[in-house]
Design a protein around this motif. Sequence first.
Motif, PDB file in Angstrom:
ATOM      1  N   PRO A  65       0.798  -1.235   0.000  1.00 15.58           N
ATOM      2  CA  PRO A  65       0.000   0.000   0.000  1.00 15.58           C
ATOM      3  C   PRO A  65       0.831   1.285   0.000  1.00 15.58           C
ATOM      4  O   PRO A  65       0.489   2.248  -0.684  1.00 15.58           O
ATOM      5  N   VAL A  66       1.920   1.302   0.764  1.00 17.35           N
ATOM      6  CA  VAL A  66       2.734   2.517   0.822  1.00 17.35           C
ATOM      7  C   VAL A  66       3.353   2.834  -0.537  1.00 17.35           C
ATOM      8  O   VAL A  66       3.360   3.979  -0.988  1.00 17.35           O
ATOM      9  N   LEU A  71      -0.020   9.679  -0.894  1.00 20.26           N
ATOM     10  CA  LEU A  71       0.219  10.301   0.413  1.00 20.26           C
ATOM     11  C   LEU A  71       0.503   9.218   1.444  1.00 20.26           C
ATOM     12  O   LEU A  71      -0.256   8.259   1.566  1.00 20.26           O
ATOM     13  N   VAL A  72       1.591   9.378   2.173  1.00 17.57           N
ATOM     14  CA  VAL A  72       1.968   8.440   3.228  1.00 17.57           C
ATOM     15  C   VAL A  72       2.094   9.216   4.530  1.00 17.57           C
ATOM     16  O   VAL A  72       2.837  10.199   4.607  1.00 17.57           O
ATOM     17  N   VAL A  73       1.369   8.800   5.555  1.00 18.17           N
ATOM     18  CA  VAL A  73       1.429   9.436   6.867  1.00 18.17           C
ATOM     19  C   VAL A  73       2.024   8.438   7.852  1.00 18.17           C
ATOM     20  O   VAL A  73       1.562   7.297   7.939  1.00 18.17           O
ATOM     21  N   PHE A  74       3.038   8.859   8.581  1.00 15.76           N
ATOM     22  CA  PHE A  74       3.705   7.959   9.523  1.00 15.76           C
ATOM     23  C   PHE A  74       3.860   8.620  10.881  1.00 15.76           C
ATOM     24  O   PHE A  74       4.288   9.770  10.980  1.00 15.76           O
ATOM     25  N   THR A  75       3.525   7.890  11.939  1.00 23.37           N
ATOM     26  CA  THR A  75       3.733   8.329  13.310  1.00 23.37           C
ATOM     27  C   THR A  75       4.662   7.337  13.994  1.00 23.37           C
ATOM     28  O   THR A  75       4.392   6.140  14.001  1.00 23.37           O
ATOM     29  N   GLY A  76       5.766   7.828  14.568  1.00 23.96           N
ATOM     30  CA  GLY A  76       6.694   6.916  15.226  1.00 23.96           C
ATOM     31  C   GLY A  76       8.075   7.521  15.383  1.00 23.96           C
ATOM     32  O   GLY A  76       8.236   8.745  15.401  1.00 23.96           O
ATOM     33  N   THR A  77       9.072   6.671  15.487  1.00 20.55           N
ATOM     34  CA  THR A  77      10.438   7.145  15.703  1.00 20.55           C
ATOM     35  C   THR A  77      11.038   7.677  14.417  1.00 20.55           C
ATOM     36  O   THR A  77      10.657   7.287  13.311  1.00 20.55           O
ATOM     37  N   VAL A  95       4.380  12.476   5.161  1.00 24.12           N
ATOM     38  CA  VAL A  95       4.120  13.351   6.311  1.00 24.12           C
ATOM     39  C   VAL A  95       4.491  12.587   7.577  1.00 24.12           C
ATOM     40  O   VAL A  95       3.911  11.532   7.861  1.00 24.12           O
ATOM     41  N   TYR A  96       5.437  13.131   8.320  1.00 27.72           N
ATOM     42  CA  TYR A  96       5.982  12.436   9.482  1.00 27.72           C
ATOM     43  C   TYR A  96       5.681  13.182  10.782  1.00 27.72           C
ATOM     44  O   TYR A  96       6.024  14.346  10.934  1.00 27.72           O
ATOM     45  N   PHE A  97       5.017  12.486  11.712  1.00 30.30           N
ATOM     46  CA  PHE A  97       4.754  12.995  13.049  1.00 30.30           C
ATOM     47  C   PHE A  97       5.677  12.253  14.014  1.00 30.30           C
ATOM     48  O   PHE A  97       5.546  11.033  14.196  1.00 30.30           O
ATOM     49  N   ARG A 330      -6.748  10.300  -4.923  1.00 27.42           N
ATOM     50  CA  ARG A 330      -5.810   9.207  -5.035  1.00 27.42           C
ATOM     51  C   ARG A 330      -5.832   8.358  -3.775  1.00 27.42           C
ATOM     52  O   ARG A 330      -6.389   8.740  -2.735  1.00 27.42           O
ATOM     53  N   GLU A 331      -5.140   7.245  -3.847  1.00 22.44           N
ATOM     54  CA  GLU A 331      -5.117   6.321  -2.717  1.00 22.44           C
ATOM     55  C   GLU A 331      -4.179   6.843  -1.644  1.00 22.44           C
ATOM     56  O   GLU A 331      -3.137   7.410  -1.924  1.00 22.44           O
ATOM     57  N   THR A 332      -4.566   6.666  -0.402  1.00 24.87           N
ATOM     58  CA  THR A 332      -3.766   7.114   0.738  1.00 24.87           C
ATOM     59  C   THR A 332      -3.436   5.931   1.633  1.00 24.87           C
ATOM     60  O   THR A 332      -4.286   5.074   1.869  1.00 24.87           O
TER      61      THR A 332
END
Length: 333
Positions: A65-66, A71-77, A95-97, A330-332
């Motif tokens: 999927p990625v 659009l790729v949203v990631f939360t983590g280290t 987009v990184y949180f 588009r696909e997210t």
Amino acid sequence: MPSNIPHYACVLYLLIPSLYSENVVFRPSSHIRGALGRLHELLSAVHGLPIQLSVSTQREFVSGPVAEADLVVFTGTNANAEKIRTRIAGAQLFVYFGQGINPLIVGPGADIDLAARDAVDIRLLNSGQDCFGPDVFFVHESVSEEFHSLPAKRIDELKFGANDDPDADYGPMHYEQAFGYALEYLHGNAAHIVRGGRVDVGGRHLEPTVLSRDLAGVKTNFEELFAPIFNVLRYTGQEELHAVLSSPFFDERAMGAMVYGDLPETVELLAKRHEVCLDTTLLQTENGNAPMGGRGIIANYVAFGGRRTAEPLLVSKAVADYLRQGSERRETA
């Protein structure tokens, strides 16, 4: 998906983006996979939006999927974010949180009662297991004695209980790794404990614990603690405080900061890279409809076209700013 705010994360990263995307695919954190899967099952039966749960491994998710998403949203280290970012195409928006220190600073002229109450509330959010929690509290020596006494009184009034107990103020720690790390940290810094420190290992009950020491001589690479630990440092003057706040370690992790008292120059310094709250907390000012965060590359960033930009984030704003306007949905992932 983050593991500490599942309901809110569903709104921010799934429900709202699904309104401007053809499809949203998400992978829950392993810590709460069962709970988030059940939540998705309950919600999807009602909203009928194009949101899909993935049960794949992280490696499979990144290669599937990625790799196909706009659009790729990631939360983590930050380390994990960089592994993913280096595998996506330049035309994809990432987009990184991430991780911030979120210091709470108490200076001369502060309303100490307010500062102490807010300090307890923000540090014990999710029983101390939340990224909004300050990893360090800087308290001016002129108000440190009063500041220490008030949180201790407030903590003594708190009730510990199960997470499903509506009368409980905080509960057992959920993350086994974070619990173990907190115990290790307290063991290594036991000489600085001024309140709390008692632990029920079997029940994962870590009593809210206050550590206190002078800022002088303390290493500035403050630990990120997902635990009810108050790491209080006394400072003597603005120069000493600003030297730490402007250090590379803080700059890279610049996200949010909370300031109490008459500290205009400190606020000016922090505002260059942090989201600054005056006499209130990040939790009280956070708005899911507005960009959030600072300008630290480890705290949060947007990556597009091979370039990273550290800036306050809102997913829809990032889409509008970086992806071609007027393009079809588009696909997210």
